[in-house]
Design a protein around this motif. Sequence first.
Motif, PDB file in Angstrom:
ATOM      1  N   PHE A   8       0.823  -1.204   0.000  1.00 41.45           N
ATOM      2  CA  PHE A   8       0.000   0.000   0.000  1.00 41.45           C
ATOM      3  C   PHE A   8       0.865   1.266   0.000  1.00 41.45           C
ATOM      4  O   PHE A   8       0.416   2.336  -0.413  1.00 41.45           O
ATOM      5  N   ILE A   9       2.133   1.128   0.414  1.00 40.61           N
ATOM      6  CA  ILE A   9       3.039   2.278   0.413  1.00 40.61           C
ATOM      7  C   ILE A   9       3.265   2.776  -1.017  1.00 40.61           C
ATOM      8  O   ILE A   9       3.548   3.958  -1.232  1.00 40.61           O
ATOM      9  N   LEU A  10       3.093   1.890  -1.992  1.00 45.83           N
ATOM     10  CA  LEU A  10       3.339   2.274  -3.376  1.00 45.83           C
ATOM     11  C   LEU A  10       2.282   3.225  -3.934  1.00 45.83           C
ATOM     12  O   LEU A  10       2.429   3.721  -5.055  1.00 45.83           O
ATOM     13  N   ILE A  11       1.226   3.478  -3.198  1.00 47.00           N
ATOM     14  CA  ILE A  11       0.258   4.489  -3.647  1.00 47.00           C
ATOM     15  C   ILE A  11       0.685   5.890  -3.184  1.00 47.00           C
ATOM     16  O   ILE A  11       0.056   6.878  -3.561  1.00 47.00           O
ATOM     17  N   PHE A 120       4.153   0.180  -9.159  1.00 50.45           N
ATOM     18  CA  PHE A 120       3.881  -1.250  -9.056  1.00 50.45           C
ATOM     19  C   PHE A 120       4.623  -2.030 -10.143  1.00 50.45           C
ATOM     20  O   PHE A 120       5.090  -3.149  -9.909  1.00 50.45           O
ATOM     21  N   SER A 121       4.729  -1.429 -11.335  1.00 51.38           N
ATOM     22  CA  SER A 121       5.466  -2.084 -12.411  1.00 51.38           C
ATOM     23  C   SER A 121       6.961  -2.165 -12.085  1.00 51.38           C
ATOM     24  O   SER A 121       7.596  -3.203 -12.291  1.00 51.38           O
ATOM     25  N   VAL A 122       7.523  -1.074 -11.571  1.00 53.80           N
ATOM     26  CA  VAL A 122       8.933  -1.078 -11.179  1.00 53.80           C
ATOM     27  C   VAL A 122       9.160  -2.092 -10.061  1.00 53.80           C
ATOM     28  O   VAL A 122      10.138  -2.856 -10.078  1.00 53.80           O
ATOM     29  N   TYR A 123       8.257  -2.110  -9.099  1.00 56.55           N
ATOM     30  CA  TYR A 123       8.353  -3.072  -7.999  1.00 56.55           C
ATOM     31  C   TYR A 123       8.323  -4.509  -8.519  1.00 56.55           C
ATOM     32  O   TYR A 123       9.137  -5.361  -8.103  1.00 56.55           O
ATOM     33  N   ALA A 124       7.395  -4.784  -9.438  1.00 54.89           N
ATOM     34  CA  ALA A 124       7.247  -6.157  -9.942  1.00 54.89           C
ATOM     35  C   ALA A 124       8.508  -6.614 -10.665  1.00 54.89           C
ATOM     36  O   ALA A 124       8.933  -7.766 -10.518  1.00 54.89           O
ATOM     37  N   PRO A 131      14.276 -11.156  -5.346  1.00 51.36           N
ATOM     38  CA  PRO A 131      13.186 -11.698  -4.518  1.00 51.36           C
ATOM     39  C   PRO A 131      13.621 -11.860  -3.067  1.00 51.36           C
ATOM     40  O   PRO A 131      14.808 -12.011  -2.756  1.00 51.36           O
ATOM     41  N   ASP A 132      12.639 -11.809  -2.202  1.00 49.92           N
ATOM     42  CA  ASP A 132      12.876 -12.028  -0.779  1.00 49.92           C
ATOM     43  C   ASP A 132      13.909 -11.070  -0.196  1.00 49.92           C
ATOM     44  O   ASP A 132      14.746 -11.435   0.643  1.00 49.92           O
ATOM     45  N   THR A 133      13.886  -9.840  -0.683  1.00 48.46           N
ATOM     46  CA  THR A 133      14.741  -8.778  -0.144  1.00 48.46           C
ATOM     47  C   THR A 133      13.904  -7.510  -0.020  1.00 48.46           C
ATOM     48  O   THR A 133      12.843  -7.393  -0.641  1.00 48.46           O
ATOM     49  N   PRO A 134      14.367  -6.532   0.747  1.00 42.77           N
ATOM     50  CA  PRO A 134      13.623  -5.261   0.845  1.00 42.77           C
ATOM     51  C   PRO A 134      13.854  -4.333  -0.347  1.00 42.77           C
ATOM     52  O   PRO A 134      13.262  -3.268  -0.423  1.00 42.77           O
ATOM     53  N   TRP A 135      14.720  -4.730  -1.292  1.00 38.57           N
ATOM     54  CA  TRP A 135      15.117  -3.831  -2.373  1.00 38.57           C
ATOM     55  C   TRP A 135      13.979  -3.434  -3.314  1.00 38.57           C
ATOM     56  O   TRP A 135      13.895  -2.267  -3.723  1.00 38.57           O
ATOM     57  N   ALA A 140      11.327   0.896  -6.089  1.00 35.65           N
ATOM     58  CA  ALA A 140      10.070   1.385  -6.675  1.00 35.65           C
ATOM     59  C   ALA A 140       9.692   2.751  -6.110  1.00 35.65           C
ATOM     60  O   ALA A 140       9.257   3.646  -6.848  1.00 35.65           O
ATOM     61  N   LEU A 141       9.865   2.926  -4.814  1.00 40.41           N
ATOM     62  CA  LEU A 141       9.521   4.211  -4.196  1.00 40.41           C
ATOM     63  C   LEU A 141      10.452   5.323  -4.660  1.00 40.41           C
ATOM     64  O   LEU A 141      10.002   6.421  -5.030  1.00 40.41           O
ATOM     65  N   LEU A 142      11.762   5.062  -4.658  1.00 39.12           N
ATOM     66  CA  LEU A 142      12.708   6.106  -5.026  1.00 39.12           C
ATOM     67  C   LEU A 142      12.541   6.518  -6.490  1.00 39.12           C
ATOM     68  O   LEU A 142      12.616   7.701  -6.824  1.00 39.12           O
ATOM     69  N   VAL A 143      12.312   5.548  -7.363  1.00 36.98           N
ATOM     70  CA  VAL A 143      12.133   5.878  -8.778  1.00 36.98           C
ATOM     71  C   VAL A 143      10.847   6.661  -8.998  1.00 36.98           C
ATOM     72  O   VAL A 143      10.837   7.699  -9.673  1.00 36.98           O
ATOM     73  N   SER A 144       9.745   6.199  -8.445  1.00 38.01           N
ATOM     74  CA  SER A 144       8.449   6.838  -8.711  1.00 38.01           C
ATOM     75  C   SER A 144       8.320   8.192  -8.033  1.00 38.01           C
ATOM     76  O   SER A 144       7.472   9.001  -8.433  1.00 38.01           O
TER      77      SER A 144
END
Length: 575
Positions: A8-11, A120-124, A131-135, A140-144
């Motif tokens: 939800f942070i991605l919104i 969401f696309s960058v995150y995906a 996978p299985d990392t906080p990266w 996604a947040l920094l780019v968007s």
Amino acid sequence: MQYKHPLFILILPTIIALLIILTWQQQSLNQITGDEPHYLLTSDSLLRDGDVLVVNNHQIDTPVLRAMPPGRQFGDDTHSLNGYSIHGLGLPVLLLPAYTLGGVLGAKIGMVLLLALLPFSVYAYAQTQLPDTPWPLLIALLVSLSPPFLLGSTQIYPDLLAGLILFTLLWSAFPFAPFLLALLPWLHLKFGLPALILALWSLRRRDWRAPIMLLVSLLALGVFNQHAFGTPLGPYQSGDAAQDVRGVVMVALGLHLDRMQGLFMHVPLFLVGVVGLAPFVASNWRLALVAAAIYLALLLPSAAHTNWYGGASFAGRFFWALALVWVLPLVSMIRLLVERQRAWLGVVALLLLFAVQGIVLAKLLIPTSYTYTTPLRSAAAWIESNPYADFFDLSSWQRARWLPSFRDLASFSHSSTNWIALAFLVTLALSGRALLRRQRELLVGAWVGLVLLVLGLSSWFLPPLRPLTLDDLTLQRGVAWLAVRPPNPLQAGGYVIDLAYQSSAPVAWECNLVHPAGQRTRLLVGQTPAVGHLRILCGIPRASDRMAHIEVRLISTRRLVIQTVWVKPISMSSF
């Protein structure tokens, strides 16, 4: 360890973009201009008349007209041909529901909501590589939250939306890929070739739906263009592309490095992607090859366009469509650091670069002289500002000395600053190769070479300072005096003003600082013969009014004529 990301942070970027729109709307800032009204006028025509003929909508009162800056009119508009808008139909159709519900403001909100999928696309994609990392969430947040995505999403242009579609389909088997590919040429004809490359790329999965739907879409677009404009290619003509190769090279480089139009100036975060080019190619050379083809297919039409850098729109708009491609090598670089147990370097680099681009975001939230693309001019290297110049309070000389500028055909290739900026990118790319192959000698050699180049070029080659001339300056005549000054305020610093003049009586001169209310502060005064050549070294104090103009006033009891004049900055050490 398996991470459960709070998606939800991605919104958050969408919420911030909506707040920006509402704030600008309340303060009447960044009203629709450039091509924006013309996209929306097609939406208005669809809603009002049920057709895409806009010639009648130009002449009537519409929400689009009322949302334009005061005094702006459509009139005999060059953005239409045979009564049809020359801009793609795709975006007006997509924004029609939002425009129907909320007019121009509704369309802007609709634009933000269409682009809400970007994080969401960058995150995906990052999730597939890390996978299985906080990266993935951090990237996604920094780019968007970077300026072109956050601020660009508030503008009525198809570039970011096309870039999002191309980025998503480049790496994923999205279920609606055939429909999205078919949409791309309707957003703008220049997106047709990247769409074709992606359609061919999809054949690796033996999926014929995407090529077939794209072919049908292109045929339908050709039929519409033939009906509306008399040619399947639409309103575009051979003269819409620059014929000068030098100009194409300048703009192509400028879209990456120019102080205000450059991608890496707006998003220094993507410099990590430059380092990650070698790891990206090594990890998936086929994807890298297709990404490069799409990148060139997007870059070259923008670089060749005669309306260099996008005209009356936000500075940097012409790189919006290709910007997300840099996410691919950025993620590859972070993945390499994680595999080498050097993840902390990635955290430090991303957060530092994100803080740097915060300077750009903070400056662009409030309209400035460089928010929108300005016409090219020969003195751009020292007269054009940018967020970094404002933040660090650089003088005109320092701007030319330290900030790359690709806005003057005659001088861009002679600027040591531009060559240093280009060498910096090459060094970053070589560093990525050295890190991938553990070649310490290459890494050290690349950076030593860059340092030597910087020292050599900055010591031996002065920046090419093309002056403001009589055609660029404002002349004012009064009783027994004649004044010349630049049309806009200049940055604090030293300037040399060179005049050739003629009179039949001795001339007194003043170098003044003219304040907005009209009062003058004398900086220098002197006497000179009736006919001659005057060179004045005049400095604007740093503590002076930033809105004041520098002016040279000649005073004589007889008629005065200025034959030639030019103005350019000098370093304070020379002053």
